[in-house]
Design a protein around this motif. Structure first.
Motif, PDB file in Angstrom:
ATOM      1  N   ARG A  20       0.797  -1.088   0.145  1.00 17.61           N
ATOM      2  CA  ARG A  20       0.011   0.109   0.031  1.00 17.61           C
ATOM      3  C   ARG A  20       0.844   1.119   0.069  1.00 17.61           C
ATOM      4  O   ARG A  20       1.976   1.249   0.480  1.00 17.61           O
ATOM      5  CB  ARG A  20      -0.931   0.082   1.282  1.00 17.61           C
ATOM      6  N   TYR A  21       0.278   2.483  -0.587  1.00 19.76           N
ATOM      7  CA  TYR A  21       1.001   3.573  -0.675  1.00 19.76           C
ATOM      8  C   TYR A  21       1.530   3.946   0.724  1.00 19.76           C
ATOM      9  O   TYR A  21       0.809   4.320   1.718  1.00 19.76           O
ATOM     10  CB  TYR A  21       0.478   4.492  -1.243  1.00 19.76           C
ATOM     11  N   ASP A  22       2.803   4.057   0.842  1.00 20.15           N
ATOM     12  CA  ASP A  22       3.332   4.840   2.061  1.00 20.15           C
ATOM     13  C   ASP A  22       3.589   6.421   1.994  1.00 20.15           C
ATOM     14  O   ASP A  22       4.266   6.979   1.328  1.00 20.15           O
ATOM     15  CB  ASP A  22       4.877   4.025   2.215  1.00 20.15           C
ATOM     16  N   PHE A  23       2.204   6.742   2.544  1.00 17.32           N
ATOM     17  CA  PHE A  23       2.317   8.143   2.118  1.00 17.32           C
ATOM     18  C   PHE A  23       3.301   9.181   2.880  1.00 17.32           C
ATOM     19  O   PHE A  23       3.780  10.318   2.507  1.00 17.32           O
ATOM     20  CB  PHE A  23       0.735   8.859   2.714  1.00 17.32           C
ATOM     21  N   ALA A  24       3.917   8.745   4.087  1.00 23.46           N
ATOM     22  CA  ALA A  24       4.892   9.471   4.824  1.00 23.46           C
ATOM     23  C   ALA A  24       6.111   9.768   3.843  1.00 23.46           C
ATOM     24  O   ALA A  24       6.628  10.667   3.626  1.00 23.46           O
ATOM     25  CB  ALA A  24       5.019   8.823   6.210  1.00 23.46           C
ATOM     26  N   ALA A  25       6.336   8.476   3.286  1.00 25.72           N
ATOM     27  CA  ALA A  25       7.704   8.291   2.326  1.00 25.72           C
ATOM     28  C   ALA A  25       7.254   9.212   1.194  1.00 25.72           C
ATOM     29  O   ALA A  25       8.363   9.831   0.686  1.00 25.72           O
ATOM     30  CB  ALA A  25       7.791   7.095   1.980  1.00 25.72           C
ATOM     31  N   LEU A  26       6.202   9.239   0.737  1.00 23.99           N
ATOM     32  CA  LEU A  26       5.714  10.007  -0.597  1.00 23.99           C
ATOM     33  C   LEU A  26       5.637  11.415  -0.195  1.00 23.99           C
ATOM     34  O   LEU A  26       6.267  12.049  -1.090  1.00 23.99           O
ATOM     35  CB  LEU A  26       4.543   9.275  -1.181  1.00 23.99           C
ATOM     36  N   VAL A  27       5.394  11.847   0.710  1.00 27.43           N
ATOM     37  CA  VAL A  27       5.102  13.231   1.101  1.00 27.43           C
ATOM     38  C   VAL A  27       6.473  13.686   1.218  1.00 27.43           C
ATOM     39  O   VAL A  27       6.849  14.771   0.948  1.00 27.43           O
ATOM     40  CB  VAL A  27       4.447  13.442   2.371  1.00 27.43           C
TER      41      VAL A  27
END
Length: 301
Positions: A20-27
């Motif tokens: 699943r998308y790791d939004f912390a890393a993507l941000v």
């Protein structure tokens, strides 16, 4: 949710987007993504996939985090494809190439790939080069798309010298006019226009939005006419590519194309039989609830 349930097992085993998308890393990769993150009805972080700005910013974050591409943008209204599915095609093609390389996926710049219809987004060359080091030529009939793809290559040192973008001057041709005399490729790939008319393309966009629970007429992934539809639909486009491939000097090239509708396969195979292509394949790729596939052929590897 457990980690096992979070994994997208339908994607290719080497696909970096199975989790699943790791939004912390993507941000961290693209801070602007933070403004688009919302909590969905299931209590999870997500973005509104009916919002073109959200989808484009998510793509930029994925490309920077996973592939080291720091500068990526597309013009308004151009196709903004989901990266995970595009990566799957690349990985399955790598498996196809491995069959004729003693079971080992060939890597490095000596492996040459032609991406027919590279689009303004240049996704396939980005993923293919960053994952396997392959050299790409991307072609397109749309001058704005060509310029956008060229800008992406120029802005990212990782791609320079490995990706070349060419304009197809004759919209009635696919391979002709792009492959130069004496030039050979190990592989060609294509994501052809799926629809046969503008009306059919609009209906498809409507279905996608309804599936997202939206009534808006804005298509989240965008798309110009040449990206979405062609007279005769994808079957006519691929059949034309088959006949053009047969007119080229025989080489060890694998010609491939995505096929969105299983019902189009018989007509494509009929064309392949007419030109006496060999090693015919139809390889399925399961991506979520959607089953995709590509056809592959050559003339005697």
């Amino acid at each position: 949710m457990s980690e096992a349930k979070d994994e997208k097992t339908n994607l290719h085993p080497r696909n970096k987007h199975r989790s699943r998308y790791d939004f912390a890393a993507l941000v961290k990769a693209v801070p602007a993504l933070r403004d688009f993150i919302k909590i969905n009805p299931y209590g999870d972080e997500s973005v509104d996939f009916a919002d073109p700005g959200a989808v484009k910013t998510l793509n930029a974050a994925l490309l920077k985090h996973f592939y080291g591409i720091s500068h990526w943008d597309i013009p308004v209204g151009y196709l903004c494809p989901p990266v995970p599915g595009r990566a799957d095609y690349i990985h399955y093609l790598a498996d196809l190439l491995a069959e004729s390389h003693n079971g080992v996926v060939p890597t490095g710049r000596s492996l040459r790939v032609l991406d027919i219809g590279v689009g303004a987004n240049c996704i396939y060359p980005i993923v293919g080069h960053q994952e396997y080091g392959w050299t790409f030529v991307g072609s397109d009939v749309d001058r704005t798309a060509v310029k956008s793809a060229q800008n992406i290559v120029a802005a990212n040192p990782e791609l320079q010298g490995a990706v070349q973008i060419r304009l197809q001057e004759n919209k009635q041709q696919i391979l002709k006019g792009i492959i130069k005399p004496g030039e050979t490729f190990d592989l060609t790939m294509c994501n052809p226009p799926f629809h046969a008319s503008a009306e059919e393309a609009a209906a498809g966009s409507g279905r996608k939005l309804r599936n997202l629970g939206k009534q808006s007429k804005v298509l989240n992934f965008g798309g110009q006419q040449v990206e979405l539809w062609v007279e005769g639909g994808e079957q006519a486009f691929i059949r034309k590519m088959v006949f053009e491939s047969a007119e080229l000097p025989k080489s060890k090239t694998w010609y491939t194309s995505l096929v969105s509708k299983n019902s189009n396969l018989p007509g494509i195979y009929n064309a392949l039989e007419k030109v006496k292509a060999t090693s015919l394949r139809s390889i399925e790729m399961a991506q979520g609830q959607k089953i995709s596939r590509f056809v592959a052929w050559n003339f005697g590897i």
